[in-house]
Design a protein around this motif. Structure first.
Motif, PDB file in Angstrom:
ATOM      1  N   LEU A  79      56.291  39.251 112.408  1.00  0.00           N
ATOM      2  CA  LEU A  79      56.131  38.244 111.131  1.00  0.00           C
ATOM      3  C   LEU A  79      56.698  38.753 109.983  1.00  0.00           C
ATOM      4  O   LEU A  79      57.436  37.901 109.371  1.00  0.00           O
ATOM      5  CB  LEU A  79      54.596  38.223 110.931  1.00  0.00           C
ATOM      6  N   ILE A  80      56.862  40.095 109.870  1.00  0.00           N
ATOM      7  CA  ILE A  80      57.387  40.814 108.486  1.00  0.00           C
ATOM      8  C   ILE A  80      59.055  40.704 108.710  1.00  0.00           C
ATOM      9  O   ILE A  80      59.575  40.066 107.762  1.00  0.00           O
ATOM     10  CB  ILE A  80      57.058  42.147 108.603  1.00  0.00           C
ATOM     11  N   LEU A  81      59.463  40.954 110.100  1.00  0.00           N
ATOM     12  CA  LEU A  81      60.796  40.787 110.200  1.00  0.00           C
ATOM     13  C   LEU A  81      61.178  39.456 110.231  1.00  0.00           C
ATOM     14  O   LEU A  81      62.495  38.991 109.657  1.00  0.00           O
ATOM     15  CB  LEU A  81      61.415  41.153 111.711  1.00  0.00           C
ATOM     16  N   TRP A  82      60.442  38.269 110.459  1.00  0.00           N
ATOM     17  CA  TRP A  82      60.933  37.102 110.463  1.00  0.00           C
ATOM     18  C   TRP A  82      60.856  36.608 108.888  1.00  0.00           C
ATOM     19  O   TRP A  82      61.947  35.863 108.823  1.00  0.00           O
ATOM     20  CB  TRP A  82      59.887  36.162 111.278  1.00  0.00           C
ATOM     21  N   ILE A  83      59.904  36.868 108.328  1.00  0.00           N
ATOM     22  CA  ILE A  83      59.929  36.566 106.971  1.00  0.00           C
ATOM     23  C   ILE A  83      61.139  37.231 106.325  1.00  0.00           C
ATOM     24  O   ILE A  83      61.807  36.487 105.416  1.00  0.00           O
ATOM     25  CB  ILE A  83      58.671  37.040 106.092  1.00  0.00           C
ATOM     26  N   THR A  84      61.444  38.441 106.495  1.00  0.00           N
ATOM     27  CA  THR A  84      62.457  39.078 106.061  1.00  0.00           C
ATOM     28  C   THR A  84      63.737  38.381 106.585  1.00  0.00           C
ATOM     29  O   THR A  84      64.866  38.038 105.716  1.00  0.00           O
ATOM     30  CB  THR A  84      62.713  40.504 106.337  1.00  0.00           C
ATOM     31  N   VAL A  85      64.066  37.974 107.534  1.00  0.00           N
ATOM     32  CA  VAL A  85      65.463  37.284 108.248  1.00  0.00           C
ATOM     33  C   VAL A  85      65.524  35.896 107.487  1.00  0.00           C
ATOM     34  O   VAL A  85      66.740  35.287 107.115  1.00  0.00           O
ATOM     35  CB  VAL A  85      65.359  37.228 109.619  1.00  0.00           C
ATOM     36  N   THR A  86      64.616  35.154 107.600  1.00  0.00           N
ATOM     37  CA  THR A  86      64.515  33.657 106.954  1.00  0.00           C
ATOM     38  C   THR A  86      64.696  33.814 105.362  1.00  0.00           C
ATOM     39  O   THR A  86      65.179  32.717 105.083  1.00  0.00           O
ATOM     40  CB  THR A  86      63.365  32.866 107.542  1.00  0.00           C
ATOM     41  N   ALA A 143      64.132  43.991  99.725  1.00  0.00           N
ATOM     42  CA  ALA A 143      63.223  43.383  98.419  1.00  0.00           C
ATOM     43  C   ALA A 143      62.138  42.363  99.160  1.00  0.00           C
ATOM     44  O   ALA A 143      61.148  42.390  98.288  1.00  0.00           O
ATOM     45  CB  ALA A 143      63.919  42.422  97.584  1.00  0.00           C
ATOM     46  N   ILE A 144      62.427  42.089 100.235  1.00  0.00           N
ATOM     47  CA  ILE A 144      61.338  41.358 101.099  1.00  0.00           C
ATOM     48  C   ILE A 144      60.547  42.236 101.932  1.00  0.00           C
ATOM     49  O   ILE A 144      59.422  42.373 102.022  1.00  0.00           O
ATOM     50  CB  ILE A 144      61.686  40.136 101.698  1.00  0.00           C
ATOM     51  N   PHE A 145      61.576  42.949 102.926  1.00  0.00           N
ATOM     52  CA  PHE A 145      60.648  44.088 103.740  1.00  0.00           C
ATOM     53  C   PHE A 145      59.879  45.045 103.254  1.00  0.00           C
ATOM     54  O   PHE A 145      58.671  45.386 103.511  1.00  0.00           O
ATOM     55  CB  PHE A 145      61.714  44.525 104.571  1.00  0.00           C
ATOM     56  N   PHE A 146      60.284  45.722 102.322  1.00  0.00           N
ATOM     57  CA  PHE A 146      59.517  46.821 101.504  1.00  0.00           C
ATOM     58  C   PHE A 146      58.236  46.332 101.031  1.00  0.00           C
ATOM     59  O   PHE A 146      57.253  47.195 101.347  1.00  0.00           O
ATOM     60  CB  PHE A 146      60.305  47.572 100.566  1.00  0.00           C
ATOM     61  N   PRO A 147      58.097  45.495 100.234  1.00  0.00           N
ATOM     62  CA  PRO A 147      56.773  45.016  99.667  1.00  0.00           C
ATOM     63  C   PRO A 147      55.670  44.489 100.941  1.00  0.00           C
ATOM     64  O   PRO A 147      54.510  44.828 100.686  1.00  0.00           O
ATOM     65  CB  PRO A 147      57.106  43.940  98.623  1.00  0.00           C
ATOM     66  N   LEU A 148      56.403  43.807 101.934  1.00  0.00           N
ATOM     67  CA  LEU A 148      55.583  43.524 103.020  1.00  0.00           C
ATOM     68  C   LEU A 148      54.833  44.782 103.546  1.00  0.00           C
ATOM     69  O   LEU A 148      53.679  44.949 104.055  1.00  0.00           O
ATOM     70  CB  LEU A 148      56.436  42.881 103.894  1.00  0.00           C
ATOM     71  N   PHE A 149      55.904  45.770 103.952  1.00  0.00           N
ATOM     72  CA  PHE A 149      55.467  46.983 104.627  1.00  0.00           C
ATOM     73  C   PHE A 149      54.620  47.732 103.800  1.00  0.00           C
ATOM     74  O   PHE A 149      53.566  48.163 104.278  1.00  0.00           O
ATOM     75  CB  PHE A 149      56.711  47.807 105.189  1.00  0.00           C
ATOM     76  N   ASP A 154      49.145  49.798 101.991  1.00  0.00           N
ATOM     77  CA  ASP A 154      48.026  49.892 101.035  1.00  0.00           C
ATOM     78  C   ASP A 154      46.833  49.462 101.468  1.00  0.00           C
ATOM     79  O   ASP A 154      45.806  49.715 100.963  1.00  0.00           O
ATOM     80  CB  ASP A 154      48.508  49.108  99.832  1.00  0.00           C
ATOM     81  N   LEU A 155      46.771  48.309 102.533  1.00  0.00           N
ATOM     82  CA  LEU A 155      45.506  48.015 103.042  1.00  0.00           C
ATOM     83  C   LEU A 155      44.810  49.079 103.869  1.00  0.00           C
ATOM     84  O   LEU A 155      43.699  48.879 104.166  1.00  0.00           O
ATOM     85  CB  LEU A 155      46.018  46.716 103.978  1.00  0.00           C
ATOM     86  N   GLY A 156      45.693  50.080 104.416  1.00  0.00           N
ATOM     87  CA  GLY A 156      45.117  51.092 105.239  1.00  0.00           C
ATOM     88  C   GLY A 156      45.313  50.835 106.682  1.00  0.00           C
ATOM     89  O   GLY A 156      44.543  51.491 107.618  1.00  0.00           O
ATOM     90  N   TYR A 157      46.226  49.963 107.118  1.00  0.00           N
ATOM     91  CA  TYR A 157      46.721  49.574 108.414  1.00  0.00           C
ATOM     92  C   TYR A 157      47.266  50.669 109.030  1.00  0.00           C
ATOM     93  O   TYR A 157      47.300  50.592 110.387  1.00  0.00           O
ATOM     94  CB  TYR A 157      47.205  48.207 108.407  1.00  0.00           C
ATOM     95  N   LEU A 158      48.430  51.210 108.539  1.00  0.00           N
ATOM     96  CA  LEU A 158      49.337  52.207 108.928  1.00  0.00           C
ATOM     97  C   LEU A 158      48.480  53.295 109.846  1.00  0.00           C
ATOM     98  O   LEU A 158      48.787  53.865 110.756  1.00  0.00           O
ATOM     99  CB  LEU A 158      50.279  52.896 108.206  1.00  0.00           C
ATOM    100  N   ARG A 297      56.146  50.935  94.087  1.00  0.00           N
ATOM    101  CA  ARG A 297      56.603  51.718  95.269  1.00  0.00           C
ATOM    102  C   ARG A 297      57.297  51.020  96.060  1.00  0.00           C
ATOM    103  O   ARG A 297      58.275  51.993  96.740  1.00  0.00           O
ATOM    104  CB  ARG A 297      54.957  52.043  96.045  1.00  0.00           C
ATOM    105  N   SER A 298      57.206  49.996  96.300  1.00  0.00           N
ATOM    106  CA  SER A 298      58.245  49.037  97.220  1.00  0.00           C
ATOM    107  C   SER A 298      59.817  48.809  96.467  1.00  0.00           C
ATOM    108  O   SER A 298      60.933  48.932  97.249  1.00  0.00           O
ATOM    109  CB  SER A 298      57.755  47.821  97.671  1.00  0.00           C
TER     110      SER A 298
END
Length: 463
Positions: A79-86, A143-149, A154-158, A297-298
């Protein structure tokens, strides 16, 4: 072996068979006792919201599930990569149009000043054009990928990603914390190498260092996204083009993870034999994202930092590439001589000599490999202004690229020697020229072998 605990999640019992029964039981009881006592003290001293704790436990039961953990990871990554690509296509084209319009004005200005052709060739066609490409291609995706990552971080998912990957790393004979250093490598391999200090065992730390280059770093994402968008998306109907481009990039990332596991397994049973260590990883509670911190940060700490480093390195590299392409020995340029010398190897790897020269000259940073390829083609062919992805597609197609060429370049981008910064960091961390050389030659050998096999296999299928 590692034991992973959360406040309301018991220590995982399915890990016990990997240790002797008595050892696993003792370690589990010790860890469980520590956390039970900590929870009892905390409950007396701090008033907590039971609803929040229960919600964390329910989320963890899903996100770290044996059956759902990995699918959720893949879906989020895709999903992150799709948003970044498009999302990066139009801003990239708009930015390129503006920057290359400035290039025209600068050339006119140099000519009006009476500057010699070699001067504006080096300054504009070499340095500025490379910089314009780096900025227009790298800035929008980052500018798209880093904020999403950063949002997931920040959510604590990593840490949940590290939890899911821990068992795989232990089975390879490596340290469970290697999954954390691998995640750090997705930002920057040099930073991933430095983060290997969290691994106490020197043997397992060295395994993590040698395999961190297989994590796709920031500098390689723009190249992967651009090539997947140009070539892989053209293989299907327009309605599915973005999806296929996204899946291609995800596939390259997953290939890097699989190779990390495979090489870790081989190293742990050959050059770096030993017994895996035991550690405890605590899953932190989920947090409410801090949008201000995410933006800082991003965009500031990551996007502009990486872009700034790429610009600083790309400028002299662009000038050097132009000089090599316009300095002649006999009837051919120095760049062409190098490309012709490497072309036989490049052809059997599914690429060409110019591509291999670009990877060599791109040693300072992965960000400039594709710009150097463009400079090489533009110096020996038509001087095409790359004001859009379509122009890049035309340039590459005119020089014989196919989807197979793009696939081999993406795979070799994953599997080749680390950048200069990463190699220097490896030397500083290991204090060993031997292991630094191995860290450079190991992925290079795998990259040559992998592209040879893919190109040969595709040739047999065509036959």
């Amino acid at each position: 072996m590692s034991t992973i605990s959360n406040r309301k999640i018991p220590v995982l019992r399915e890990l016990e068979p990997l240790l002797p029964a008595n050892e696993a039981g003792i370690k589990d009881r010790i860890v469980s006792s520590i956390y039970q006592q900590a929870e009892a003290i905390c409950s007396q001293a701090v008033r907590t919201e039971k609803l929040s704790v229960d919600l964390d436990a329910r989320l963890d039961s899903i996100l770290t599930s044996r059956w759902l953990g990995f699918p959720i990871m893949l879906v989020l990554l895709a999903l992150i990569l799709w948003i970044t690509v498009t999302g990066a296509n139009y801003p990239s084209q708009l930015l390129a149009s503006g920057l290359f319009w400035i290039e025209e004005q600068l050339i006119d200005l140099f000519i009006a000043w009476g500057a010699p052709p070699w001067l504006y060739g080096v300054m504009i066609l070499g340095m500025y054009r490379t910089l314009a490409w780096v900025v227009s291609v790298m800035l929008p995706p980052m500018a798209i990928f880093f904020p999403l990552f950063t949002l997931l971080e920040d959510l604590g998912y990593l840490p949940r990603v590290a939890f899911n990957m821990d068992n795989l790393f232990r089975r390879t004979g490596a340290h469970g914390k290697q999954c954390l250093t691998m995640c750090m490598g997705f930002g920057c391999n040099a930073a991933g190498i430095t983060s290997c200090r969290i691994i106490d065992s020197p043997r397992e730390r060295l395994i993590a260092i040698l395999t961190n280059t297989f994590s796709v770093c920031n500098g390689r994402f723009p190249t992967l996204i651009a090539l997947a968008t140009i070539f892989m998306s053209a293989l299907v109907a327009p309605a599915y083009s973005s999806m296929l481009a996204t899946l291609t990039v995800v596939g390259i990332i997953m290939t890097g993870i699989l190779i990390t596991l495979l090489v870790s397994y081989l190293l742990s049973r050959t050059l770096l034999r030993g017994t895996p260590s035991f550690f405890v990883l605590e899953l932190p509670p989920f947090r409410k994202p801090q949008l201000g911190q995410i933006i800082i940060r991003s965009l500031l700490d990551r996007t502009l930092f990486v872009l700034g480093r790429a610009v600083v390195i790309a400028a002299p590299a662009g000038a050097l590439t132009w000089i090599l392409a316009n300095s002649f020995v006999g009837d051919l340029s120095v760049f062409t001589h190098l490309a012709n010398w490497l072309d036989p190897l490049g052809q059997i790897m599914g690429m060409d000599g110019i591509i291999l020269v670009a990877f060599l000259l791109g040693l300072p940073a992965n960000e400039i490999v594709l710009p150097i390829i463009i400079m090489g083609y533009m110096s020996v062919g038509s001087m095409l202004e790359l004001d859009s992805i379509g122009a890049l597609r035309t340039l590459l197609l005119d020089h014989g690229w196919t989807w197979l060429t793009a696939l081999c370049v993406m795979l070799f981008s994953l599997l080749h020697f680390p950048c200069g910064t990463t190699l220097y960091t490896i030397f500083k961390e290991t204090h060993s020229a031997r292991w630094t050389v191995i860290a450079a030659l190991l992925p290079l050998a795998l990259g040559i072998l992998a592209t040879l096999l893919i190109n040969r296999g595709a040739g047999l299928i065509r036959l």
